[in-house]
Design an enzyme around this catalytic site. Structure first.
Site, mmCIF file in Angstrom:
data_model
loop_
_atom_site.group_PDB
_atom_site.id
_atom_site.type_symbol
_atom_site.label_atom_id
_atom_site.label_comp_id
_atom_site.label_asym_id
_atom_site.label_seq_id
_atom_site.Cartn_x
_atom_site.Cartn_y
_atom_site.Cartn_z
ATOM 1 N N LYS A 91 0.835 -1.133 -0.034
ATOM 2 C CA LYS A 91 0.146 -0.110 -0.077
ATOM 3 C C LYS A 91 0.934 1.201 0.086
ATOM 4 O O LYS A 91 1.715 1.420 0.771
ATOM 5 C CB LYS A 91 -0.909 0.095 1.206
ATOM 6 C CG LYS A 91 -2.083 -1.093 1.194
ATOM 7 C CD LYS A 91 -2.909 -0.907 2.333
ATOM 8 C CE LYS A 91 -4.088 -1.708 2.160
ATOM 9 N NZ LYS A 91 -4.028 -3.097 2.106
ATOM 10 N N ASP A 125 -1.309 -2.474 -4.074
ATOM 11 C CA ASP A 125 -2.583 -2.515 -3.772
ATOM 12 C C ASP A 125 -3.284 -1.006 -4.135
ATOM 13 O O ASP A 125 -2.697 -0.025 -4.176
ATOM 14 C CB ASP A 125 -2.632 -2.669 -2.160
ATOM 15 C CG ASP A 125 -4.178 -3.340 -2.160
ATOM 16 O OD1 ASP A 125 -5.143 -3.498 -2.722
ATOM 17 O OD2 ASP A 125 -4.272 -3.807 -0.622
ATOM 18 N N ARG A 175 -5.147 -7.212 -10.981
ATOM 19 C CA ARG A 175 -5.807 -8.001 -9.690
ATOM 20 C C ARG A 175 -7.134 -7.293 -9.621
ATOM 21 O O ARG A 175 -7.171 -5.907 -9.305
ATOM 22 C CB ARG A 175 -5.119 -7.606 -8.486
ATOM 23 C CG ARG A 175 -5.677 -8.213 -7.120
ATOM 24 C CD ARG A 175 -4.873 -8.094 -5.867
ATOM 25 N NE ARG A 175 -5.462 -8.771 -4.585
ATOM 26 C CZ ARG A 175 -6.203 -7.959 -3.937
ATOM 27 N NH1 ARG A 175 -6.322 -6.675 -4.295
ATOM 28 N NH2 ARG A 175 -6.720 -8.686 -2.961
ATOM 29 N N LYS A 178 -13.770 -6.372 -6.144
ATOM 30 C CA LYS A 178 -15.181 -5.433 -5.952
ATOM 31 C C LYS A 178 -14.598 -4.025 -5.557
ATOM 32 O O LYS A 178 -14.962 -3.052 -6.221
ATOM 33 C CB LYS A 178 -16.017 -6.223 -5.500
ATOM 34 C CG LYS A 178 -16.573 -7.313 -6.125
ATOM 35 C CD LYS A 178 -17.942 -7.673 -5.327
ATOM 36 C CE LYS A 178 -18.682 -8.747 -6.257
ATOM 37 N NZ LYS A 178 -20.175 -9.177 -5.515
ATOM 38 N N THR A 221 -12.505 -12.449 -5.465
ATOM 39 C CA THR A 221 -13.606 -12.263 -4.985
ATOM 40 C C THR A 221 -14.097 -13.516 -3.945
ATOM 41 O O THR A 221 -13.407 -14.716 -4.111
ATOM 42 C CB THR A 221 -14.669 -12.252 -6.084
ATOM 43 O OG1 THR A 221 -15.997 -11.994 -5.498
ATOM 44 C CG2 THR A 221 -14.674 -13.526 -6.857
ATOM 45 N N ARG A 283 -12.131 -3.469 9.415
ATOM 46 C CA ARG A 283 -12.586 -3.323 8.138
ATOM 47 C C ARG A 283 -13.353 -4.589 7.405
ATOM 48 O O ARG A 283 -14.222 -4.545 6.700
ATOM 49 C CB ARG A 283 -11.354 -2.837 7.307
ATOM 50 C CG ARG A 283 -10.952 -1.419 7.725
ATOM 51 C CD ARG A 283 -9.976 -0.971 6.445
ATOM 52 N NE ARG A 283 -8.489 -1.749 6.665
ATOM 53 C CZ ARG A 283 -7.580 -1.487 7.387
ATOM 54 N NH1 ARG A 283 -7.885 -0.181 8.381
ATOM 55 N NH2 ARG A 283 -6.430 -1.813 7.235
ATOM 56 N N ARG A 284 -12.630 -5.631 7.764
ATOM 57 C CA ARG A 284 -13.084 -6.962 7.428
ATOM 58 C C ARG A 284 -14.518 -7.250 7.932
ATOM 59 O O ARG A 284 -15.445 -7.809 7.075
ATOM 60 C CB ARG A 284 -12.194 -8.110 7.786
ATOM 61 C CG ARG A 284 -10.768 -8.096 7.032
ATOM 62 C CD ARG A 284 -10.852 -8.766 5.746
ATOM 63 N NE ARG A 284 -11.216 -7.883 4.618
ATOM 64 C CZ ARG A 284 -10.577 -6.759 4.113
ATOM 65 N NH1 ARG A 284 -9.259 -6.463 4.369
ATOM 66 N NH2 ARG A 284 -11.124 -5.965 3.290
#
Length: 306
Positions: A91, A125, A175, A178, A221, A283-284
């Site tokens: 990131k 990312d 990559r 969504k 996904t 976040r997950r």
């Protein structure tokens, strides 16, 4: 039940950190480099490919960005010494993108130069929409410099339709996911803000057009219906399985993940580790409200026992 789970997800900031920490063990390899290596080796032995990520984003100081760079260099040294051919997930904000773009690029290049002799590739990312153009620009510079690097694209963004064009022309390694960041409706494809299934048609189009253009594509996904639709297309077009792989997060939809591997598909597992377990886990959980429902049920059981 779906409404209750969504309400539970919104209540996550009020959940005790101790309970979030317990849940996080499902999604995070651990806090240390040793934890990450152990999980990578275990997944490798089971036949999975891996991508490893040092948790953390949006460095607020140069010291934080330099510390993250050292963490990645330590990771590369250990991976190389143990001949672990994993992939790095990077990131750019964690390396100071918001602080000094040139300094950030130097840090990324340092990491990639250290990784290259070991055959370790990387994926840049994609973060929230305020970073999209800067991330694309940085990727094109890194790719032009010859580094073995790919980039993540988010199918829920309207701009991805245009962003794909030069990347496909270059046959860049892509990559496709969504997208998980909370973005304003003006940035999203129609219906995406209310129904994530509305993203699926765009996802399929991006994957199919990229493969047809000659790019290697990581299909990222956990949506079983979307995966089935893509498998139908891949088999109908007789796409060689070396041209793509499926990617999933550690601890998410493991039966689906295992089933894809059993069918002979290449499957890569995203393995995060580090001290920012709380931010990553919340976040997950917000991304998957069903998990928030499980947490709420656990809190109720705990209260009854007390």
């Amino acid at each position: 039940m779906r409404i209750l789970n969504t309400m539970a997800a919104r209540a996550i900031p009020f959940v005790p950190r101790s309970l979030i920490r317990k849940i996080s063990r499902r999604y995070i390899a651990g806090e240390t480099l040793d934890d990450a290596c152990a999980r990578i080796q275990s997944l490798d032995a089971a036949g999975f490919r891996t991508t490893v990520d040092v948790l953390g984003e949006s460095a607020s100081s140069f010291d934080q960005a330099e510390s993250m760079t050292r963490d990645y260099l330590d990771l590369v040294d250990v991976l190389g010494a143990n001949n672990m051919r994993t992939e790095l997930s990077i990131k750019l904000t964690a390396l100071g993108l918001h602080l000094d773009e040139d300094a950030c690029m130097k840090r990324v290049s340092t990491i990639l130069r250290a990784a290259a002799p070991y055959g370790i590739s990387a994926c840049i990312d994609m973060e929230d929409v305020s970073c999209t153009q800067k991330t694309l620009d940085a990727f094109l510079r890194l790719e032009a410099d010859g580094y073995p690097v790919g980039i993540a694209l988010q199918a829920y963004l309207t701009r991805t339709n245009e962003d794909m064009v030069p990347l496909q022309a270059r046959k860049s390694r892509l990559r496709i996911c969504k997208g998980i960041y909370a973005e304003a409706n003006e940035h999203l494809v129609d219906g995406a803000s209310k129904d994530r299934a509305a993203i699926n048609a765009h996802f399929v189009r991006h994957v199919s057009s990229a493969i047809e253009a000659g790019s290697f594509v990581a299909i990222t996904t956990h949506d079983a219906q979307l995966i089935d639709a893509l498998i139908d297309w891949l088999q109908r077009e007789q796409v060689d399985r070396s041209r793509f792989e499926f990617q999933m997060l550690l601890g998410v939809c493991e039966p689906l993940r295992d089933g894809l591997l059993a069918q002979g598909f290449n499957v890569r597992v995203y393995v995060p580790y580090g001290h920012d377990w709380y931010g990553y886990s919340t976040r997950r959980i917000k991304e998957n409200p069903r998990i928030a429902g499980y947490i709420l049920a656990a809190m109720i059981r705990r209260a009854r026992v007390a």
